[in-house]
Enzyme design. Structure first.
Site, PDB file in Angstrom:
ATOM      1  N   LYS A  29     -51.982  23.773  97.533  1.00 53.40           N
ATOM      2  CA  LYS A  29     -52.487  22.545  96.918  1.00 53.40           C
ATOM      3  C   LYS A  29     -53.990  22.396  97.150  1.00 53.40           C
ATOM      4  O   LYS A  29     -54.725  21.949  96.256  1.00 53.40           O
ATOM      5  CB  LYS A  29     -51.733  21.333  97.473  1.00 53.40           C
ATOM      6  CG  LYS A  29     -50.340  21.166  96.883  1.00 53.40           C
ATOM      7  CD  LYS A  29     -49.596  19.996  97.487  1.00 53.40           C
ATOM      8  CE  LYS A  29     -50.121  18.655  97.025  1.00 53.40           C
ATOM      9  NZ  LYS A  29     -49.667  18.279  95.678  1.00 53.40           N
ATOM     10  N   THR A  42     -55.518  39.418 104.176  1.00 48.79           N
ATOM     11  CA  THR A  42     -55.853  40.424 105.179  1.00 48.79           C
ATOM     12  C   THR A  42     -54.779  40.460 106.262  1.00 48.79           C
ATOM     13  O   THR A  42     -54.475  39.439 106.880  1.00 48.79           O
ATOM     14  CB  THR A  42     -57.217  40.126 105.829  1.00 48.79           C
ATOM     15  OG1 THR A  42     -58.221  40.113 104.803  1.00 48.79           O
ATOM     16  CG2 THR A  42     -57.568  41.181 106.863  1.00 48.79           C
ATOM     17  N   ALA A  78     -16.319  39.819  96.719  1.00 46.70           N
ATOM     18  CA  ALA A  78     -16.757  39.646  95.332  1.00 46.70           C
ATOM     19  C   ALA A  78     -18.257  39.873  95.343  1.00 46.70           C
ATOM     20  O   ALA A  78     -19.038  38.954  95.581  1.00 46.70           O
ATOM     21  CB  ALA A  78     -16.415  38.271  94.790  1.00 46.70           C
ATOM     22  N   GLU A 127     -37.136  21.112  90.723  1.00 47.18           N
ATOM     23  CA  GLU A 127     -37.689  19.765  90.737  1.00 47.18           C
ATOM     24  C   GLU A 127     -39.005  19.751  89.967  1.00 47.18           C
ATOM     25  O   GLU A 127     -39.098  19.210  88.880  1.00 47.18           O
ATOM     26  CB  GLU A 127     -37.882  19.349  92.191  1.00 47.18           C
ATOM     27  CG  GLU A 127     -38.409  17.949  92.427  1.00 47.18           C
ATOM     28  CD  GLU A 127     -38.562  17.714  93.924  1.00 47.18           C
ATOM     29  OE1 GLU A 127     -37.890  16.808  94.437  1.00 47.18           O
ATOM     30  OE2 GLU A 127     -39.342  18.434  94.568  1.00 47.18           O
ATOM     31  N   ASP A 154     -39.051  28.440  96.123  1.00 49.65           N
ATOM     32  CA  ASP A 154     -40.324  27.872  95.669  1.00 49.65           C
ATOM     33  C   ASP A 154     -41.495  28.852  95.605  1.00 49.65           C
ATOM     34  O   ASP A 154     -42.649  28.420  95.583  1.00 49.65           O
ATOM     35  CB  ASP A 154     -40.743  26.715  96.581  1.00 49.65           C
ATOM     36  CG  ASP A 154     -39.770  25.564  96.609  1.00 49.65           C
ATOM     37  OD1 ASP A 154     -38.819  25.576  95.818  1.00 49.65           O
ATOM     38  OD2 ASP A 154     -39.951  24.653  97.429  1.00 49.65           O
ATOM     39  N   GLU A 195     -45.302  22.330  88.585  1.00 55.84           N
ATOM     40  CA  GLU A 195     -45.852  23.359  89.474  1.00 55.84           C
ATOM     41  C   GLU A 195     -45.443  24.748  88.998  1.00 55.84           C
ATOM     42  O   GLU A 195     -46.174  25.724  89.219  1.00 55.84           O
ATOM     43  CB  GLU A 195     -45.424  23.095  90.912  1.00 55.84           C
ATOM     44  CG  GLU A 195     -46.174  21.915  91.518  1.00 55.84           C
ATOM     45  CD  GLU A 195     -45.799  21.619  92.955  1.00 55.84           C
ATOM     46  OE1 GLU A 195     -46.705  21.568  93.806  1.00 55.84           O
ATOM     47  OE2 GLU A 195     -44.597  21.419  93.234  1.00 55.84           O
ATOM     48  N   GLN A 223     -21.151  35.564 101.008  1.00 55.78           N
ATOM     49  CA  GLN A 223     -19.955  36.381 101.056  1.00 55.78           C
ATOM     50  C   GLN A 223     -18.747  35.582 101.543  1.00 55.78           C
ATOM     51  O   GLN A 223     -17.656  35.686 101.010  1.00 55.78           O
ATOM     52  CB  GLN A 223     -20.167  37.592 101.972  1.00 55.78           C
ATOM     53  CG  GLN A 223     -18.993  38.557 102.006  1.00 55.78           C
ATOM     54  CD  GLN A 223     -18.629  39.064 100.628  1.00 55.78           C
ATOM     55  OE1 GLN A 223     -19.498  39.203  99.775  1.00 55.78           O
ATOM     56  NE2 GLN A 223     -17.361  39.327 100.383  1.00 55.78           N
TER      57      GLN A 223
END
Length: 749
Positions: free
Chosen positions: A374, A411, A136, A520, A445, A524, A75
């Site tokens: 990963k 959980t 805006a 990037e 991400d 992935e 803002q």
């Protein structure tokens, strides 16, 4: 603190009762299947802003990770630059700055760049009644358009712009349009008595389209005012040239304001067919439809006729289509949950690799969402290898560890800080704790992180349908966060991480950069869509499967065009590299967030290597060119036992698997990247060496397949996720009868 919270979970493929939080004091938890999530932020997660900068008319769930997302977050600055292409714009306190960055695309060793905007762009759209605006705010969005409402008291200006549109559409209240310039523009068409002007500023050509009957004041100066006589609509268009015939052609569509946009896709005959259709509100009589500028990943697959008009962009040449819609047809790249047993060259060696991985299992605690992901991804790949060699004991060990980890994450209990997920009702998103790389405070991400979870869950579901039914609601909650397939989902935005027009995802949640949003690790992102395909297929959820197929194959074309430029048609001649590490709204960068090493710049767009990574081999000559450039520049040259050399040689195997096989056989314990394993490196390379590289010219009527070609011999692999035998037909005439829940491999003639 809420004592009760109720939501209806709309999850395609399962039928669930509404999830109700426990009512015990301090227990702010929503139960979902066997799992659940928190409604309050756990301590490891940084707080999100309490306010989303949107208008009262903004009705959809909040969507982040878009090219225009800074409008929702910033803002004080109104917005960062918004790269719609071919136009770019910035919301400022004095109006909307507009410029055309595509007139001179250039490169250097660090990246690809367009023309800068300067402080005020080529022009600034303002309001005759006020010099500045107090706000805006985002006033709504659709698949590739966004609207912002500038306001100051009763005076307001609503602007709408979108990907592929040369127009900015404006709607005014309590005043008239103004267009200001740093210096007087050249006016080459029209006069103060005409509603339409053709102007040139900084070498860029524009049409200014006032309402019929409107006039202009200020000609000869730096600020033009369109005297609208009470007609509140106005538009501006960047033009391909300054010919009067071009201005007249654009005038036919200038009063057709785009008020909604939608991409509809269907899976048909081995292809993803997509229709891009806007909804138009016509303020004056003109030709039906609008003008579209298509990116390379669109026009190369377009089934709609192209015109000869073009624009420049940092993505390459954009080609113009005129009409009410346009369509594309993209071949589907098949995927497999595992590679065939024919890729296990030496069983005893593979068993040793797998047992070493099994022995690591209980040494690791729970990581953050990225590093936990990963690990889950590596375990999922190892499970498939164990199945391929027929060792159910090893496979069970990997699957049990995936289950244990996912169940802990899924959980929620009172006072639990990690591992757990919580839902922000303000930002309509699910956040994992512990977070990482801004997945909490900036909502970065999510598709990278959760994609690993989804793919691992799909591997369990493939073998254990009962587990999928029990824990599936939480898996599908993650899917809905990154790519809800339901446009009416009350909790999550539709396909939230994906840019439906640019054809790829964005990684930053807030896009708080002068170069716009960025991504990037395209690979992935692809891994996430791979997970959706598998989860949807193994659970019988066609909506999720088809969403995954649309995302995977659309983003694949974007990766080929923008991260790789496989055909050599998009990068400027003065850009000396053969790939980008990062794609930004306003540029392409030969770099990463974390390293300038050439292995990392290339490899971040390859990892994680999975059976689906086969898609990178559709252009084997490009693979060779890419590999040869890396080994020319990297410190170790062709010594792959350093850096991310394991990824470099695995990538090279998509073009020259024999050379890769020679390396892995001579270096059985080479250095590997943390998400990789010797087991999969061995399996990947020898599958390609024994069966051949990707035959990208063959499609099939079932997506869980692969086609390998070695010389003139093809090998067809089909994993049948169903409970009955299936005959799969390939576009080259081959047919494979595949047994249920089995990988069938058939050698062609």
């Amino acid at each position: 603190m809420r004592t009760q919270f109720q939501v209806v979970l709309v999850v395609v493929g399962f039928a669930y009762a509404p999830a109700v939080a426990a009512t015990a004091p301090g227990e702010d938890i929503v139960r979902v299947g066997a799992g659940g999530y928190l409604l309050t932020r756990p301590q490891p997660c940084k707080p999100l802003p309490e306010m989303v900068h949107k208008t009262e008319g903004f009705e959809k769930p909040v969507i982040t990770g878009q090219w225009w997302s800074s409008l929702l977050w910033q803002q004080r600055k109104f917005s960062q630059p918004l790269f719609a292409h071919p136009l770019a714009a910035t919301c400022t306190e004095t109006g909307l700055a507009v410029h055309y960055p595509g007139s001179h695309i250039h490169g250097n060793p660090s990246g690809i760049f367009g023309v800068g905007a300067g402080r005020d762009g080529d022009m600034k759209l303002g309001h005759s009644s006020v010099a500045t605006f107090g706000t805006a705010d985002c006033d709504g969005y659709s698949d590739w358009f966004v609207s912002a409402r500038f306001s100051n008291g009763k005076a307001s200006m609503r602007v709408s712009l979108g990907h592929g549109s040369p127009f900015v559409y404006c709607f005014y209240h309590d005043g008239d349009p103004t267009v200001s310039f740093a210096r007087p523009p050249q006016i080459w068409s029209g006069s103060e008595k005409d509603p339409v002007l053709g102007v040139t500023v900084a070498g860029h050509h524009y049409g200014l389209f006032g309402a019929t009957g409107s006039t202009w004041t200020g000609i000869g100066g730096t600020t033009l005012t369109n005297n609208s006589h009470g007609k509140p609509y106005f538009s501006v268009a960047v033009l391909p040239d300054n010919r009067p015939v071009t201005l007249a052609a654009f005038r036919k569509y200038a009063y057709n304001h785009v008020v909604d946009t939608q991409v509809d896709y269907r899976i048909e005959s081995g292809h993803v067919q997509a229709d891009y259709r806007p909804t138009i509100r016509s303020h004056e009589n003109g030709s039906p439809g609008t003008i579209f500028a298509l990116y390379p990943h669109q026009w190369k697959y377009a089934t709609t006729k192209l015109t000869d008009r073009t624009y420049g962009s940092v993505r390459g040449t954009m080609k113009v289509v005129v009409g009410e819609a346009f369509a594309t047809k993209v071949p589907i790249q098949g995927v497999l949950p595992m590679f065939p047993p024919q890729g296990v060259q030496d069983r005893s060696r593979m068993l040793a690799y797998l047992r070493a991985e099994r022995d690591k299992i209980h040494r690791d605690g729970f990581g953050d969402t990225y590093w936990e992901g990963k690990l889950l991804g590596r375990l999922a790949t190892l499970s498939g290898i164990a199945e391929a060699i027929g060792d159910t004991t090893l496979q069970r060990a990997f699957l049990d560890e995936i289950k244990r980890r996912l169940e802990h994450w899924f959980t929620a209990t009172p006072g639990k800080d990690q591992p757990v997920f919580y839902y922000s009702a303000v930002w309509n998103t699910l956040i994992g704790s512990r977070p990482s790389y801004g997945s909490d405070s900036s909502l970065n991400d999510h598709h990278f992180h959760y994609g690993y979870f989804i793919r691992a869950a799909a591997e369990v579901a493939r073998v254990d349908p009962a587990w999928a039914k029990k824990w599936g609601p939480m898996v599908e909650l993650l899917i809905r966060d990154v790519a809800s397939p339901d446009r009416n989902d009350p909790m999550f935005a539709y396909l939230s991480c994906f840019d439906k027009y640019a054809g790829h995802s964005w990684a930053s949640g807030d896009a708080n950069f002068r170069d716009g949003n960025n991504q990037e690790s395209s690979s992935e992102s692809m891994n996430a869509w791979y997970g959706l395909i598998l989860w949807g297929e193994v659970t019988g959820n066609k909506a999720i499967r088809d969403t995954g197929l649309y995302l995977f194959n659309t983003e694949r074309t974007a990766v080929e065009e923008y991260w790789f430029d496989v055909s050599g048609t998009n990068y400027p001649e003065d850009f000396p590299n053969v790939a980008l590490g990062m794609v930004w709204g306003g540029k392409g960068a030969f770099g990463t967030w974390f390293s300038g090493d050439i292995d990392c710049i290339h490899g971040i767009n390859w990892l994680p290597f999975t059976p689906a990574s086969y898609y990178m081999g559709r252009w084997p000559q490009y693979v060779k060119k890419n590999h040869d450039r890396i080994v020319e520049k990297r410190k170790g040259r062709r010594d792959y036992n350093n850096g991310w050399g394991d990824l470099v040689i695995m990538f090279y195997a998509l073009s020259d698997p024999a050379a890769a096989a020679e390396y892995i056989d001579a270096n059985p314990n080479c250095k590997v990247e943390s998400g990789n394993s010797h087991a999969f490196m061995y399996h990947w390379i020898h599958t390609l060496n024994n069966l051949g590289i990707n035959d990208a010219g063959v499609t099939a009527d079932y997506p869980i397949h692969g086609v390998f070609r070695k010389g003139r011999v093809k090998t067809y692999a089909v994993y049948n996720c169903g409970v009955a035998s299936r005959t799969v037909s390939f576009s080259d005439g081959a047919k494979v009868i595949s047994r249920p829940r089995t990988l069938t491999v058939q050698r062609g003639r």
